[in-house]
Design an enzyme around this catalytic site. Structure first.
Site, PDB file in Angstrom:
ATOM      1  N   ASP A 154       0.867  -1.156  -0.005  1.00 17.66           N
ATOM      2  CA  ASP A 154      -0.008   0.006  -0.021  1.00 17.66           C
ATOM      3  C   ASP A 154       1.007   1.237   0.089  1.00 17.66           C
ATOM      4  O   ASP A 154       2.148   1.178   0.247  1.00 17.66           O
ATOM      5  CB  ASP A 154      -1.129   0.088   1.263  1.00 17.66           C
ATOM      6  CG  ASP A 154      -1.816   1.365   1.234  1.00 17.66           C
ATOM      7  OD1 ASP A 154      -2.277   1.430   0.290  1.00 17.66           O
ATOM      8  OD2 ASP A 154      -2.047   1.874   2.488  1.00 17.66           O
ATOM      9  N   SER A 155       0.131   2.437  -0.073  1.00 18.04           N
ATOM     10  CA  SER A 155       1.052   3.734  -0.335  1.00 18.04           C
ATOM     11  C   SER A 155       0.964   4.315   1.100  1.00 18.04           C
ATOM     12  O   SER A 155       0.841   5.352   1.539  1.00 18.04           O
ATOM     13  CB  SER A 155       0.286   4.703  -1.077  1.00 18.04           C
ATOM     14  OG  SER A 155      -1.242   4.948  -0.639  1.00 18.04           O
TER      15      SER A 155
ATOM     16  N   TYR B 166      -0.720   8.129  -2.789  1.00 13.33           N
ATOM     17  CA  TYR B 166      -0.673   7.895  -4.286  1.00 13.33           C
ATOM     18  C   TYR B 166      -1.854   8.376  -5.017  1.00 13.33           C
ATOM     19  O   TYR B 166      -1.731   8.843  -6.083  1.00 13.33           O
ATOM     20  CB  TYR B 166      -1.100   6.403  -4.442  1.00 13.33           C
ATOM     21  CG  TYR B 166       0.329   5.293  -4.235  1.00 13.33           C
ATOM     22  CD1 TYR B 166       1.413   5.907  -3.921  1.00 13.33           C
ATOM     23  CD2 TYR B 166      -0.049   4.184  -4.712  1.00 13.33           C
ATOM     24  CE1 TYR B 166       2.442   5.043  -3.655  1.00 13.33           C
ATOM     25  CE2 TYR B 166       1.252   3.370  -4.501  1.00 13.33           C
ATOM     26  CZ  TYR B 166       2.336   3.790  -4.093  1.00 13.33           C
ATOM     27  OH  TYR B 166       3.268   2.950  -3.768  1.00 13.33           O
TER      28      TYR B 166
ATOM     29  N   CYS C  94     -10.721   4.109   0.629  1.00  8.47           N
ATOM     30  CA  CYS C  94      -9.322   4.057   0.568  1.00  8.47           C
ATOM     31  C   CYS C  94      -8.851   3.297   1.816  1.00  8.47           C
ATOM     32  O   CYS C  94      -9.668   3.344   2.775  1.00  8.47           O
ATOM     33  CB  CYS C  94      -8.853   5.572   0.972  1.00  8.47           C
ATOM     34  SG  CYS C  94      -7.009   5.824   1.517  1.00  8.47           S
TER      35      CYS C  94
ATOM     36  N   CYS D 220      -4.511  -0.986  -1.877  1.00 10.08           N
ATOM     37  CA  CYS D 220      -4.754   0.376  -2.221  1.00 10.08           C
ATOM     38  C   CYS D 220      -5.713   0.555  -3.213  1.00 10.08           C
ATOM     39  O   CYS D 220      -5.560   0.000  -4.292  1.00 10.08           O
ATOM     40  CB  CYS D 220      -3.362   0.896  -2.605  1.00 10.08           C
ATOM     41  SG  CYS D 220      -3.258   2.746  -3.036  1.00 10.08           S
ATOM     42  N   ASN D 221      -6.710   1.473  -2.879  1.00 10.05           N
ATOM     43  CA  ASN D 221      -7.631   1.667  -4.030  1.00 10.05           C
ATOM     44  C   ASN D 221      -7.116   2.388  -5.153  1.00 10.05           C
ATOM     45  O   ASN D 221      -7.521   1.941  -6.319  1.00 10.05           O
ATOM     46  CB  ASN D 221      -8.777   2.559  -3.336  1.00 10.05           C
ATOM     47  CG  ASN D 221      -9.762   1.793  -2.500  1.00 10.05           C
ATOM     48  OD1 ASN D 221     -10.658   1.043  -2.699  1.00 10.05           O
ATOM     49  ND2 ASN D 221      -9.223   1.668  -1.194  1.00 10.05           N
ATOM     50  N   THR D 222      -6.261   3.174  -4.956  1.00 10.31           N
ATOM     51  CA  THR D 222      -5.818   4.152  -6.063  1.00 10.31           C
ATOM     52  C   THR D 222      -4.855   3.136  -7.005  1.00 10.31           C
ATOM     53  O   THR D 222      -4.878   3.162  -8.204  1.00 10.31           O
ATOM     54  CB  THR D 222      -4.953   5.329  -5.466  1.00 10.31           C
ATOM     55  OG1 THR D 222      -5.781   6.251  -4.661  1.00 10.31           O
ATOM     56  CG2 THR D 222      -4.571   6.109  -6.674  1.00 10.31           C
TER      57      THR D 222
END
Length: 258
Positions: free
Chosen positions: A11-12, A43, A183, A74-76
């Site tokens: 993840d970010s 992100y 998120c 991570c959704n993004t």
């Protein structure tokens, strides 16, 4: 089928630990390696090109650790990069997307809210997803500043409270009855959100669904860890005080640039 290789998760930053916790709870015998790319968080404000490049970097780090599958927590990164990852690497990938479907299906007001990053809400994958629910009003809100505060350990700060309230009140005014957290950092805000939201508004995140998908993939195609003990290692490319605070003293946290 046995497969003692670890599950890789990235993840970010620290937010994806909310996904890791769900996976670890459902699959306590699995080895896991978690990558917190906090140096490049968030992100959600980066270009698609940069998000893809960071996702490739994280993937290659985890593949060097011989991971049997990779969870993009991570959704993004999922909405912007997972197709490129699946095209270029043979390892299976599990992504995380906003849980719009259950909210849209069960909403009685036919109005739901989604709190997410700019990178998720502006992605082609998200745009395609919401087109399936044309009968539901979707109130979108970019969570500007939330990830940065979480990464800084300011989850319970006055600044966080005021930001959240400014994002949530307009959604309440629009008569939402479901709030979708888009998120993986945001589940850490649920205790505060519960206090702000009327009792009838349900909060949905994707953690449990991702854990179930991980279990199904292991059962169908990859194999479970055959040992009785498991190990979880966390890597952070910044100073990891906040990450250690979330995890406690039980797990190994390694500060390493990547």
């Amino acid at each position: 089928m046995k497969n003692d290789k670890p599950i890789g998760i990235f993840d970010s930053g620290i937010g994806g630990t909310s996904i890791w916790k769900e996976i670890h709870q459902l699959l306590p015998n699995e080895e896991t390696i978690y990558l917190a790319d906090s140096k490049n968080a968030p992100y959600g404000q980066k270009s698609k090109k940069d998000i893809v490049a960071l996702s490739i970097k994280n993937t290659e780090f985890l593949l060097k650790m011989d991971c049997k599958l990779i969870v993009v927590a991570c959704n993004t990164a999922t909405t912007n990069a997972i197709e490129e990852l699946r095209t270029n690497y043979p390892v299976p990938f599990i992504g995380i997307e906003p849980a719009i479907k259950p909210a849209a299906l069960y909403s009685k007001t036919q109005t739901i809210g989604i709190l997410a990053t700019k990178g998720t809400l502006s992605s082609a994958l998200f745009t395609t997803a919401i087109q399936k629910y044309s009968n539901t009003r979707i109130i979108e809100q970019v969570g500007h500043g939330l990830v940065q505060l979480i990464e800084a350990g300011a989850i319970n700060s006055a600044e966080m409270h005021d930001l959240l309230l400014s994002y949530i009140q307009p959604m309440i005014a629009e008569n939402i009855d479901y709030l979708v957290l888009g998120c993986s950092h945001y589940p850490y805000l649920i205790p505060q959100l519960r206090k702000m939201l009327p009792d009838h508004i349900q909060i949905i995140d994707s953690g449990e669904a991702v854990a179930k998908q991980t279990k199904n993939l292991l059962a169908d195609n990859i194999g479970f860890n055959g040992t009785k003990s498991s190990n979880a290692i966390f890597y952070s490319n910044t100073e990891a005080t906040v990450l250690r605070g979330i995890l406690g003293d039980k797990y190994q946290v390694i500060e390493q640039d990547f």
